[in-house]
Design a protein around this motif. Structure first.
Motif, PDB file in Angstrom:
ATOM      1  N   ASN A  88       0.793  -1.224   0.000  1.00 32.47           N
ATOM      2  CA  ASN A  88       0.000   0.000   0.000  1.00 32.47           C
ATOM      3  C   ASN A  88       0.829   1.280   0.000  1.00 32.47           C
ATOM      4  OD1 ASN A  88      -2.459  -1.432   0.089  1.00 32.47           O
ATOM      5  ND2 ASN A  88      -2.290  -1.657   2.321  1.00 32.47           N
ATOM      6  N   LEU A  89       2.118   1.189   0.229  1.00 27.87           N
ATOM      7  CA  LEU A  89       2.942   2.395   0.324  1.00 27.87           C
ATOM      8  C   LEU A  89       3.795   2.577  -0.925  1.00 27.87           C
ATOM      9  CD1 LEU A  89       4.243   2.378   4.021  1.00 27.87           C
ATOM     10  CD2 LEU A  89       2.475   3.823   3.016  1.00 27.87           C
ATOM     11  N   HIS A  90       3.837   3.819  -1.387  1.00 31.63           N
ATOM     12  CA  HIS A  90       4.671   4.176  -2.531  1.00 31.63           C
ATOM     13  C   HIS A  90       5.162   5.604  -2.330  1.00 31.63           C
ATOM     14  CE1 HIS A  90       3.131   0.601  -4.618  1.00 31.63           C
ATOM     15  NE2 HIS A  90       1.920   0.982  -4.221  1.00 31.63           N
ATOM     16  N   GLY A  91       6.355   5.880  -2.808  1.00 28.57           N
ATOM     17  CA  GLY A  91       6.897   7.224  -2.676  1.00 28.57           C
ATOM     18  C   GLY A  91       8.092   7.415  -3.596  1.00 28.57           C
ATOM     19  N   ASP A  92       8.352   8.679  -3.946  1.00 29.88           N
ATOM     20  CA  ASP A  92       9.442   9.001  -4.862  1.00 29.88           C
ATOM     21  C   ASP A  92      10.641   9.619  -4.165  1.00 29.88           C
ATOM     22  OD1 ASP A  92       7.952   8.105  -7.055  1.00 29.88           O
ATOM     23  OD2 ASP A  92       6.963  10.064  -7.286  1.00 29.88           O
ATOM     24  N   ALA A  93      10.461  10.108  -2.944  1.00 30.05           N
ATOM     25  CA  ALA A  93      11.583  10.725  -2.236  1.00 30.05           C
ATOM     26  C   ALA A  93      12.651   9.669  -1.956  1.00 30.05           C
ATOM     27  CB  ALA A  93      11.106  11.360  -0.934  1.00 30.05           C
ATOM     28  N   ALA A 129      13.837   3.368   2.438  1.00 27.05           N
ATOM     29  CA  ALA A 129      13.201   2.697   3.575  1.00 27.05           C
ATOM     30  C   ALA A 129      12.306   1.565   3.108  1.00 27.05           C
ATOM     31  CB  ALA A 129      12.412   3.708   4.402  1.00 27.05           C
ATOM     32  N   LEU A 130      11.564   1.779   2.025  1.00 27.27           N
ATOM     33  CA  LEU A 130      10.706   0.718   1.498  1.00 27.27           C
ATOM     34  C   LEU A 130      11.533  -0.434   0.935  1.00 27.27           C
ATOM     35  CD1 LEU A 130       7.887   2.793  -0.262  1.00 27.27           C
ATOM     36  CD2 LEU A 130       7.764   1.525   1.893  1.00 27.27           C
ATOM     37  N   ALA A 131      12.673  -0.106   0.321  1.00 26.31           N
ATOM     38  CA  ALA A 131      13.545  -1.162  -0.181  1.00 26.31           C
ATOM     39  C   ALA A 131      14.084  -2.012   0.965  1.00 26.31           C
ATOM     40  CB  ALA A 131      14.690  -0.553  -0.981  1.00 26.31           C
ATOM     41  N   ASP A 132      14.495  -1.366   2.051  1.00 33.80           N
ATOM     42  CA  ASP A 132      14.982  -2.112   3.208  1.00 33.80           C
ATOM     43  C   ASP A 132      13.865  -2.943   3.837  1.00 33.80           C
ATOM     44  OD1 ASP A 132      17.580  -1.148   3.005  1.00 33.80           O
ATOM     45  OD2 ASP A 132      17.157   0.626   4.217  1.00 33.80           O
ATOM     46  N   ALA A 133      12.645  -2.396   3.874  1.00 33.44           N
ATOM     47  CA  ALA A 133      11.508  -3.159   4.399  1.00 33.44           C
ATOM     48  C   ALA A 133      11.233  -4.378   3.526  1.00 33.44           C
ATOM     49  CB  ALA A 133      10.278  -2.267   4.482  1.00 33.44           C
ATOM     50  N   ALA A 181       9.495   4.994   6.574  1.00 35.18           N
ATOM     51  CA  ALA A 181       9.024   5.452   5.271  1.00 35.18           C
ATOM     52  C   ALA A 181       7.800   6.356   5.418  1.00 35.18           C
ATOM     53  CB  ALA A 181       8.701   4.251   4.383  1.00 35.18           C
ATOM     54  N   ARG A 182       6.885   5.994   6.284  1.00 33.61           N
ATOM     55  CA  ARG A 182       5.698   6.827   6.508  1.00 33.61           C
ATOM     56  C   ARG A 182       6.088   8.181   7.096  1.00 33.61           C
ATOM     57  NH1 ARG A 182       0.778   3.801   6.564  1.00 33.61           N
ATOM     58  NH2 ARG A 182      -0.128   5.366   7.948  1.00 33.61           N
ATOM     59  N   THR A 183       7.067   8.176   7.978  1.00 31.73           N
ATOM     60  CA  THR A 183       7.555   9.445   8.527  1.00 31.73           C
ATOM     61  C   THR A 183       8.147  10.313   7.431  1.00 31.73           C
ATOM     62  OG1 THR A 183       8.010   8.429  10.677  1.00 31.73           O
ATOM     63  CG2 THR A 183       9.164  10.474  10.166  1.00 31.73           C
ATOM     64  N   ALA A 184       8.925   9.704   6.532  1.00 31.12           N
ATOM     65  CA  ALA A 184       9.522  10.452   5.434  1.00 31.12           C
ATOM     66  C   ALA A 184       8.460  10.973   4.458  1.00 31.12           C
ATOM     67  CB  ALA A 184      10.526   9.571   4.685  1.00 31.12           C
ATOM     68  N   MET A 185       7.324  10.289   4.391  1.00 30.81           N
ATOM     69  CA  MET A 185       6.226  10.726   3.531  1.00 30.81           C
ATOM     70  C   MET A 185       5.390  11.823   4.185  1.00 30.81           C
ATOM     71  SD  MET A 185       5.050   6.968   2.153  1.00 30.81           S
ATOM     72  CE  MET A 185       3.655   7.585   1.227  1.00 30.81           C
ATOM     73  N   GLY A 211      16.061  13.298   5.271  1.00 31.88           N
ATOM     74  CA  GLY A 211      16.353  14.423   4.393  1.00 31.88           C
ATOM     75  C   GLY A 211      17.093  13.944   3.161  1.00 31.88           C
ATOM     76  N   ASN A 212      17.309  14.856   2.234  1.00 30.56           N
ATOM     77  CA  ASN A 212      18.023  14.489   1.013  1.00 30.56           C
ATOM     78  C   ASN A 212      19.454  14.050   1.306  1.00 30.56           C
ATOM     79  OD1 ASN A 212      15.809  15.066  -0.624  1.00 30.56           O
ATOM     80  ND2 ASN A 212      16.379  17.237  -0.818  1.00 30.56           N
ATOM     81  N   GLN A 213      20.053  14.582   2.361  1.00 26.77           N
ATOM     82  CA  GLN A 213      21.417  14.223   2.709  1.00 26.77           C
ATOM     83  C   GLN A 213      21.483  13.062   3.696  1.00 26.77           C
ATOM     84  OE1 GLN A 213      23.031  17.993   4.078  1.00 26.77           O
ATOM     85  NE2 GLN A 213      23.892  18.402   2.048  1.00 26.77           N
ATOM     86  N   THR A 214      20.357  12.662   4.253  1.00 27.60           N
ATOM     87  CA  THR A 214      20.312  11.518   5.175  1.00 27.60           C
ATOM     88  C   THR A 214      19.144  10.607   4.799  1.00 27.60           C
ATOM     89  OG1 THR A 214      19.025  12.887   6.718  1.00 27.60           O
ATOM     90  CG2 THR A 214      21.399  12.718   7.110  1.00 27.60           C
ATOM     91  N   PRO A 215      19.281   9.868   3.691  1.00 27.98           N
ATOM     92  CA  PRO A 215      18.155   9.047   3.227  1.00 27.98           C
ATOM     93  C   PRO A 215      18.139   7.616   3.770  1.00 27.98           C
ATOM     94  CG  PRO A 215      19.866   9.072   1.561  1.00 27.98           C
ATOM     95  CD  PRO A 215      20.380   9.904   2.715  1.00 27.98           C
TER      96      PRO A 215
END
Length: 278
Positions: A52-57, A63-67, A104-108, A148-152
Motif C-alpha cells: 500500500n505504500l509508494h513514494g518518490d523521495a 526505507a521501502l527497499a529495506d523493508a 518510510a511513513r515518517t519520510a512521507m 532528508g536528502n542528505q540523510t536518506p
C-alpha cells in the motif's frame, strides 16, 4: 499379594510417565503453534504495508527497499523454521521491516502508525536527537533524527562490533559496507567513533548535559575535600602546639595542613550511553 501390589505400582508409574510425556509434547506443540502464529501475524502485516505504500523521495524509496528485504528474509525464515526460537527470529525480522515501514511513513509526512514491540537487537542503542556532521578520511558523514536528502538511510538501532548504533537517519549505510573485514571494519570503527564518541565530535545524545552535571558534582566534592584538608591542617597545627607545650621546645611542632585539596573535581562527567535517547 505382594506381586499384585508391585504390578499395580509399576502400572501407576508407567501411566504417570506416559501422561507426563503426553503433556510435555502437547505443551511443546502449543508453544510452537503460538510462535508460528505470532511470526506469521507480523509477517503478513509487513506485506500489507509494502503493497500500500509508494513514494518518490530518496528516503522513502530506500526505507521501502529495506523493508522489502526484511519481508523476503522473514518469509524464508518462516519456511525453514521448526522451533519456537526460529519462529521468534522470523518475527524479529518482520518487526525490523515494520520499523522501516514506520520510517518510510515518517519520510512521507504521514502518521507512522502504532508503536511496535521493541526490537531485541536495538535494546540499549537509543536514538539520535540532533543532527551531526563529521569528516572521516576525507569523506563527510551525516546523521540526524529526521529524514532528508542528505540523510536518506534509516537504521532502526542496534549494535555493531560491540558498539551501540542509535536509531536515526544517516547519509550512507556505513554499517553495511563495514560488515566485511580489514579496511571495511576499520573504516566503520572510525565512522562510529566520529559520530558517537565525544572525543571525535559533537556527541548529540545528551552527553553535554551529563558531563556538565558530573563536572559540577566533582567540583563540589573537590571543595568538600579541600575543606576537610583544611580541617586536618588545623588539627595538625593544634597537635604541634600541644607537642611544643609538652616538651618545652618546638621540635614536635607540626601540621601545616598539607592535606588541603580540591583537585578531585570534575573529570568524571559522563553521558547517557545506555538505553536512553541519544
Amino acid at each position: 499379594m505382594e506381586v499384585a501390589l508391585w504390578v499395580v505400582l509399576i502400572l501407576m508409574l508407567g501411566g504417570a510417565l506416559v501422561f507426563w510425556r503426553w503433556r510435555s509434547r502437547s505443551r511443546r506443540a502449543t508453544e510452537l503453534s503460538d510462535a508460528r502464529a505470532e511470526a506469521q501475524r507480523w509477517y503478513e502485516r509487513l506485506g500489507g504495508q509494502l503493497m500500500n505504500l509508494h513514494g518518490d523521495a530518496p528516503a522513502v524509496r530506500q526505507a521501502l527497499a529495506d523493508a522489502g528485504e526484511r519481508y523476503n528474509a522473514a518469509g524464508s525464515q518462516l519456511e525453514q523454521a521448526r522451533t519456537p526460537h526460529q519462529f521468534a527470529l522470523a518475527r524479529e525480522t518482520a518487526l525490523e521491516g515494520l520499523a522501516y515501514i514506520r520510517a518510510a511513513r515518517t519520510a512521507m509526512g504521514i502518521d507512522p502508525g502504532p508503536e511496535l514491540p521493541p526490537l531485541a537487537a536495538a535494546r540499549g542503542a537509543g536514538m539520535l536527537t540532533k543532527e551531526r556532521e563529521v569528516n572521516v578520511q576525507g569523506q563527510t558523514y551525516r546523521a540526524g533524527p529526521q529524514p532528508g536528502n542528505q540523510t536518506p538511510y534509516y537504521y532502526p538501532g542496534g549494535n555493531w562490533q560491540g558498539r551501540p548504533v542509535p536509531a536515526g537517519w544517516y547519509s550512507t549505510p556505513w554499517w553495511k559496507t563495514a560488515l566485511g573485514t580489514g579496511a571495511g571494519v576499520l573504516g566503520g570503527i572510525l565512522i562510529a567513533d566520529a559520530l558517537f564518541s565525544p572525543a571525535f565530535a559533537d556527541p548529540g545524545y545528551g552527553y553535554d548535559a551529563g558531563y556538565q552535571e558530573g563536572f559540577n558534582d566533582g567540583q563540589d566534592q573537590g571543595g568538600d575535600v579541600g575543606d576537610q584538608g583544611g580541617d586536618v591542617g588545623d588539627q595538625g597545627q593544634d597537635f604541634g602546639d600541644q607537642g611544643q607545650d609538652f616538651a618545652g621546645q618546638g621540635d614536635y611542632a607540626a601540621g601545616q595542613g598539607d592535606f588541603g585539596g580540591g583537585d578531585f573535581g570534575g573529570d568524571f562527567g559522563g553521558g547517557d550511553f545506555g538505553g536512553g535517547d541519544w
